[in-house]
Design a protein around this motif. Sequence first.
Motif, PDB file in Angstrom:
ATOM      1  N   ILE A   1     -51.079  -6.287 -31.909  1.00  5.19           N
ATOM      2  CA  ILE A   1     -51.551  -7.396 -31.156  1.00  5.19           C
ATOM      3  C   ILE A   1     -52.632  -6.970 -30.480  1.00  5.19           C
ATOM      4  O   ILE A   1     -52.384  -5.944 -29.620  1.00  5.19           O
ATOM      5  N   TYR A   2     -53.705  -7.622 -30.455  1.00  3.21           N
ATOM      6  CA  TYR A   2     -54.840  -7.321 -29.612  1.00  3.21           C
ATOM      7  C   TYR A   2     -55.159  -8.439 -28.949  1.00  3.21           C
ATOM      8  O   TYR A   2     -55.260  -9.557 -29.359  1.00  3.21           O
TER       9      TYR A   2
ATOM     10  N   SER B   1     -43.124  -3.992 -22.865  1.00  6.75           N
ATOM     11  CA  SER B   1     -42.463  -2.751 -23.095  1.00  6.75           C
ATOM     12  C   SER B   1     -43.229  -2.074 -24.515  1.00  6.75           C
ATOM     13  O   SER B   1     -43.228  -1.004 -24.879  1.00  6.75           O
ATOM     14  N   LYS B   2     -43.981  -3.164 -25.159  1.00  6.74           N
ATOM     15  CA  LYS B   2     -44.584  -2.843 -26.234  1.00  6.74           C
ATOM     16  C   LYS B   2     -46.049  -2.620 -26.359  1.00  6.74           C
ATOM     17  O   LYS B   2     -46.830  -2.460 -27.360  1.00  6.74           O
ATOM     18  N   ILE B   3     -46.655  -2.593 -24.835  1.00  7.36           N
ATOM     19  CA  ILE B   3     -48.076  -2.377 -24.950  1.00  7.36           C
ATOM     20  C   ILE B   3     -48.222  -0.828 -25.336  1.00  7.36           C
ATOM     21  O   ILE B   3     -47.802  -0.020 -24.665  1.00  7.36           O
ATOM     22  N   LEU B   4     -49.138  -0.684 -26.231  1.00  3.68           N
ATOM     23  CA  LEU B   4     -49.588   0.587 -26.703  1.00  3.68           C
ATOM     24  C   LEU B   4     -50.597   1.475 -25.808  1.00  3.68           C
ATOM     25  O   LEU B   4     -50.819   2.300 -25.328  1.00  3.68           O
ATOM     26  N   SER B   5     -51.750   0.469 -25.396  1.00  5.83           N
ATOM     27  CA  SER B   5     -52.969   0.897 -24.832  1.00  5.83           C
ATOM     28  C   SER B   5     -53.512  -0.354 -23.906  1.00  5.83           C
ATOM     29  O   SER B   5     -53.485  -1.494 -24.423  1.00  5.83           O
ATOM     30  N   ALA B   6     -54.038  -0.087 -22.718  1.00 10.82           N
ATOM     31  CA  ALA B   6     -54.590  -0.895 -22.012  1.00 10.82           C
ATOM     32  C   ALA B   6     -55.903  -0.398 -21.479  1.00 10.82           C
ATOM     33  O   ALA B   6     -55.960   0.863 -21.275  1.00 10.82           O
TER      34      ALA B   6
ATOM     35  N   PRO C   1     -48.176   2.060 -20.696  1.00 12.53           N
ATOM     36  CA  PRO C   1     -48.908   2.513 -21.723  1.00 12.53           C
ATOM     37  C   PRO C   1     -49.908   3.456 -21.644  1.00 12.53           C
ATOM     38  O   PRO C   1     -49.948   3.823 -20.497  1.00 12.53           O
ATOM     39  N   ALA C   2     -50.740   3.776 -22.691  1.00 11.91           N
ATOM     40  CA  ALA C   2     -51.871   4.663 -22.420  1.00 11.91           C
ATOM     41  C   ALA C   2     -52.939   3.872 -21.706  1.00 11.91           C
ATOM     42  O   ALA C   2     -52.958   2.775 -21.963  1.00 11.91           O
TER      43      ALA C   2
ATOM     44  N   VAL D   1     -55.262  -5.507 -23.969  1.00 12.68           N
ATOM     45  CA  VAL D   1     -54.234  -4.577 -24.011  1.00 12.68           C
ATOM     46  C   VAL D   1     -54.067  -4.726 -25.796  1.00 12.68           C
ATOM     47  O   VAL D   1     -54.553  -5.685 -26.277  1.00 12.68           O
ATOM     48  N   ILE D   2     -53.592  -3.568 -26.225  1.00 17.87           N
ATOM     49  CA  ILE D   2     -53.072  -3.540 -27.679  1.00 17.87           C
ATOM     50  C   ILE D   2     -51.610  -3.437 -27.530  1.00 17.87           C
ATOM     51  O   ILE D   2     -51.110  -2.557 -27.145  1.00 17.87           O
TER      52      ILE D   2
END
Length: 112
Positions: A20-21, A56-61, A88-89, A108-109
């Motif tokens: 998700i972007y 909790s599922k955010i990979l990168s911000a 996240p990262a 976020v991704i």
Amino acid sequence: MQKLHSNQRMSQIVIHNQTIYLSGQVGAIDEDVSAQTLTCLHKVQELLEEVGSDKSKILSATVWLKSMDDFAEMNVVWDEWFADTQPPARACGESALAHSDLLVEVTVIAAA
């Protein structure tokens, strides 16, 4: 691929291959940096929940600040928001934003 809340310029949500972007989220121009940060994060949460994900599922911000002088104040809100999950990262930088009264923007991704 799925695109949601789209107009001629952008989509608020893009889902591709279970990723998700989100477009950049901002607060209200009459808010201080703490309130704008919290507003951004609430918008992120709402968009993620709309497509079955969560913070909790955010990979990168990526966080853009109008001024790095607001870094510590933004981090207080950020740290509290992620207190119940691993953060996240993240990258954070200073940038001119779309409106002169915007102080922070978050994108976020996340995993679906």
